[in-house]
Design a protein around this motif. Structure first.
Motif, mmCIF file in Angstrom:
data_model
loop_
_atom_site.group_PDB
_atom_site.id
_atom_site.type_symbol
_atom_site.label_atom_id
_atom_site.label_comp_id
_atom_site.label_asym_id
_atom_site.label_seq_id
_atom_site.Cartn_x
_atom_site.Cartn_y
_atom_site.Cartn_z
ATOM 1 N N GLY A 137 12.972 -9.190 -2.634
ATOM 2 C CA GLY A 137 11.600 -9.390 -1.046
ATOM 3 C C GLY A 137 13.010 -9.369 0.034
ATOM 4 O O GLY A 137 12.475 -10.113 1.282
ATOM 5 N N SER A 138 13.903 -8.740 -0.231
ATOM 6 C CA SER A 138 15.085 -9.559 1.149
ATOM 7 C C SER A 138 14.466 -8.706 2.529
ATOM 8 O O SER A 138 14.326 -8.739 3.181
ATOM 9 C CB SER A 138 16.589 -9.080 0.736
ATOM 10 N N THR A 139 14.123 -7.628 1.768
ATOM 11 C CA THR A 139 13.649 -6.512 3.266
ATOM 12 C C THR A 139 12.707 -7.378 3.747
ATOM 13 O O THR A 139 12.560 -7.196 4.888
ATOM 14 C CB THR A 139 12.983 -4.464 2.318
ATOM 15 N N ALA A 140 11.330 -7.627 3.065
ATOM 16 C CA ALA A 140 10.367 -7.875 3.595
ATOM 17 C C ALA A 140 10.373 -9.109 4.223
ATOM 18 O O ALA A 140 9.729 -9.161 5.460
ATOM 19 C CB ALA A 140 9.067 -8.345 2.194
ATOM 20 N N LEU A 141 11.428 -10.267 3.816
ATOM 21 C CA LEU A 141 12.026 -10.962 5.178
ATOM 22 C C LEU A 141 12.610 -10.774 5.967
ATOM 23 O O LEU A 141 12.519 -11.582 7.148
ATOM 24 C CB LEU A 141 12.709 -11.649 3.269
ATOM 25 N N TRP A 142 13.048 -10.031 6.401
ATOM 26 C CA TRP A 142 14.090 -9.471 7.179
ATOM 27 C C TRP A 142 12.498 -9.182 8.323
ATOM 28 O O TRP A 142 12.922 -9.028 9.234
ATOM 29 C CB TRP A 142 15.080 -8.455 6.914
ATOM 30 N N GLU A 143 11.979 -8.275 7.475
ATOM 31 C CA GLU A 143 11.098 -7.533 8.664
ATOM 32 C C GLU A 143 9.888 -8.629 9.311
ATOM 33 O O GLU A 143 9.290 -8.841 10.050
ATOM 34 C CB GLU A 143 10.277 -6.491 7.845
ATOM 35 N N ALA A 144 10.281 -9.894 8.557
ATOM 36 C CA ALA A 144 9.172 -11.299 8.373
ATOM 37 C C ALA A 144 9.830 -11.205 9.781
ATOM 38 O O ALA A 144 8.623 -11.672 11.065
ATOM 39 C CB ALA A 144 8.635 -11.852 7.494
ATOM 40 N N ASN A 145 10.832 -12.237 10.041
ATOM 41 C CA ASN A 145 11.481 -12.636 10.662
ATOM 42 C C ASN A 145 13.255 -13.218 11.286
ATOM 43 O O ASN A 145 13.393 -13.890 10.197
ATOM 44 C CB ASN A 145 11.300 -14.434 10.384
#
Length: 668
Positions: free
Chosen positions: A297-305
């Motif tokens: 889930g690194s992509t979602a984590l980068w996009e979140a913050n």
């Protein structure tokens, strides 16, 4: 190593069950409504919040800490045992309990840091007092020595004054005599030697020490230091270590550090001297263990913050490189948050993976990261922070130096298999091929006794490298048996939660549970496919009969053919191979019909195949015994990771197979 706060709490004799709390017990669960338990948890949480907001003195800190632990124990252990806990109408109450647990967990970590800080201030005061006492002991020791040996001090002061005034007290003789040690001399002599002739006459009863006058004071200091007791010296060492740990925690987390484990997991220390003498800078060659890692889930984590993820990735990289160095690993390359590493053997690689998972769980993640669904705290599932996938394989590789970076790069089927194994993983999961696991199966105790789970055989990739220009070439499927490792502290207790006695499945699930592997194709069944629903299973034993009478080579050939036949027929139904020992198989099925169908199909296949030697009596080669019933418990075998059943159903199935005649399929 015990924490100072733990020692102080033990001294105050505060126990969780001694707290003045009127809480319902799980033993009365059938007589009390579940609402009573929820109301008690709400009141206990409110009391904990009030005490946490006060925390005015050391004793109140301790009481608040123990109150929080009692709240956690009541919510996690007591309430889930109520028979109505899983009822849908209590969904909202269960969500509130989860919030209580998350809030209490963070406050307990903060309380622990506060108690450590106060203990540190107390240590500083004690050290100041101890320093004064040591100085006084030194002075008293010097005075006592001067009174006991006045001639020695008189002689030393005379020699010192001669040196400062340029006298010939020692220069005429060519030797600068500053001090005479009395450690081997006779203390009852009336006077000390005052010339070189006297010193020669003294012989072995005295000895010379050529040094400056300051060494005498250092000698007295060393003797007074030796007068300290062993406990005092150990206490000093512990205080220094504790002070440094507190400073590092505050430096890394800005004053609000997560609670650290009492000590590191011991298996890396054990393996340091036993697995390899290679340094981390030395790239392995020949047969190498390749490890691939990736953050889920690194992509979602980068996009979140992005800012929070940047800090989290820095923490992730520090943990990866620190554990890699401790396990004698070699960092090949990185791509974003993905690492590719090489190790000299699977033991080092397994130690690295296990330690990384534990350090990631205990790392100081920011609240922003922990609020994300891909990194949130899951106390029951033992997940917290970034979840990293890890896959490994051991085998021969080809290596060469990269022209630009100068790092060793690896290629070959071993690298492809390791990458394919990592592709099967979920976040927080460690998977390895059976080739790598065979080399660590005898070292599990040194690795901290991780939980082993058989996940069956899977298609990892299709190799089309033999003739890439041939469009008709479908390639060769590369399949491997895969094994899962879980650190002991995070393991799920299958034996406790998959039992028929005492209410099947009524215990709360704690530990890391993963979905089936993300596979292109599963070839054989795994532990996850072994029957266990409602505590019921059909056990079948297959015994070979005539192998012992055959020649050794012929017996091995016959066993190989039989094993392939048995495995091929087992894949047709829902059967699962639990274990094999010297030509005897223990199998598990979801129903009696499937077990009988398997036995008859296997008998027919043995009669039809032409792979057996003519001297083999195929009609009387095996016998099968089947029995259906409830098992007491089931879980993964500690070494093989395959499903292991306990109970009368196993014993009865073995007896039925023993009574059967060669060539028969008998049901109990």
């Amino acid at each position: 190593m015990n924490r100072p706060g733990d020692r102080r709490r033990a001294a105050l004799r505060i126990e969780m069950h001694d707290l003045p709390l009127d809480l319902p017990s799980s033993r009365d669960g059938r007589n009390l409504k579940l609402d009573k338990f929820f109301q008690a948890a709400k009141q206990l949480n409110a009391k904990f919040e009030r005490n946490y907001n006060k925390k005015t003195n050391v004793q109140n800190l301790d009481k608040t800490y123990m109150l929080g632990k009692r709240l956690m124990q009541f919510i996690v252990e007591e309430i889930p045992r109520h028979p109505d806990y899983r009822a849908p109408k209590y969904n909202k109450q269960r969500e509130k309990l989860s919030k209580y647990v998350e809030g209490c967990f963070g406050k307990l970590s903060h309380l622990s840091d506060q108690m450590d800080a106060e203990e540190y201030e107390k240590i500083k005061t004690q050290k100041s007092s101890r320093a004064l006492n040591q100085a006084e002991m030194k002075i008293n020791a010097v005075k006592a020595h001067q009174q006991q040996y006045p001639h020695q001090h008189q002689h030393q002061h005379q020699q010192t004054s001669d040196e400062s005034s340029g006298g010939a007290g020692g220069s005429d003789r060519g030797v600068d005599v500053r001090r005479i040690s009395h450690s081997n001399s006779n203390h009852n002599r009336p006077s000390r030697p005052t010339s070189m002739e006297d010193l020669r006459d003294a012989g072995g009863r005295t000895r010379l020490s050529v040094s400056n006058h300051n060494n005498y004071e250092q000698d007295i200091s060393n003797r007074s230091r030796q007068m300290l007791t062993k406990d005092q010296r150990l206490s000093q060492s512990h205080h220094h270590e504790k002070r440094n740990m507190i400073k590092n925690q505050r430096k890394n987390s800005g004053g609000k550090s997560e609670r650290r484990p009492k000590s590191r997991v011991p298996f890396l220390d054990k393996l340091a001297a036993s697995t390899s003498d290679h340094s981390q800078q030395e790239p392995p060659e020949g047969n190498v263990t390749i490890v691939f890692t990736d953050v889920q889930g690194s992509t979602a984590l980068w996009e979140a913050n992005p800012n929070a993820m940047e800090d989290a990735l820095r923490t992730h990289d520090e943990i990866m490189r620190k554990c890699c160095a401790e396990a004698n690993g070699y960092e090949i390359t990185t791509e974003g948050d993905a690492f590719q590493l090489a190790f000299h053997n699977p033991v080092d690689a397994s130690a690295f993976c296990l330690q990384v998972q534990m350090d990631l769980y205990r790392a100081a993640w920011s609240d922003t990261i922990l609020r994300n669904s891909h990194a949130k705290i899951d106390k029951l599932g033992k997940f917290r922070g970034l979840c990293v996938r890890m896959g490994m394989h051991h085998g021969p590789v080809s290596s060469k130096l990269h022209e630009i970076t100068g790092h060793t790069r690896y290629s070959g089927p071993t690298v492809m298999v390791a990458k394919g194994t990592e592709g099967l993983c979920h976040g927080g999961q460690i998977l390895m091929t059976i080739d790598a696991y065979r080399q660590i199966s005898g070292r599990l105790r040194d690795l901290g006794d991780p939980q082993v789970l058989d996940l069956g055989e899977h298609l990892l990739y299709t190799d089309k490298s033999r003739d890439p220009l041939d469009n008709s070439n479908d390639g060769v499927d590369v399949c491997k048996f895969v094994v899962q490792l879980v650190p002991k502290a995070f393991s799920y207790d299958y034996y406790k939660n998959r039992r028929s006695e005492g209410g099947y499945g009524s215990m709360p699930a704690t530990g890391r549970l993963f979905e089936p592997p993300i596979t292109k194709k599963q070839i054989t069944s795994s532990f996850l496919d072994a029957p266990y629903k409602n505590g019921l299973a059909t056990i079948a034993f297959v015994y070979t009969v005539g192998l012992k009478e055959l020649h050794e080579d012929l017996a091995d050939e016959t066993f190989t053919v039989l094993w392939k036949l048995l495995r091929s027929k087992l894949e047709i139904g829902d059967g699962y191979e639990c274990q094999e020992d010297r030509g005897a198989w223990m199998l598990a099925f979801g129903s009696r019909e499937n077990a009988v169908r398997f036995g008859l199909t296997l008998m027919e296949a043995i009669q039809r195949t032409a792979a057996f030697h003519p001297n083999v009596n195929r009609r009387a080669l095996i016998k099968v015994g089947i029995h259906t019933g409830h098992f007491t418990s089931m879980g993964p075998h500690a070494i093989t990771g395959r499903a292991d059943y306990f109970g009368t159903v196993v014993n009865r199935a073995a007896r039925v197979a023993g009574f059967a005649q060669p060539g028969q399929v008998v049901c109990g």
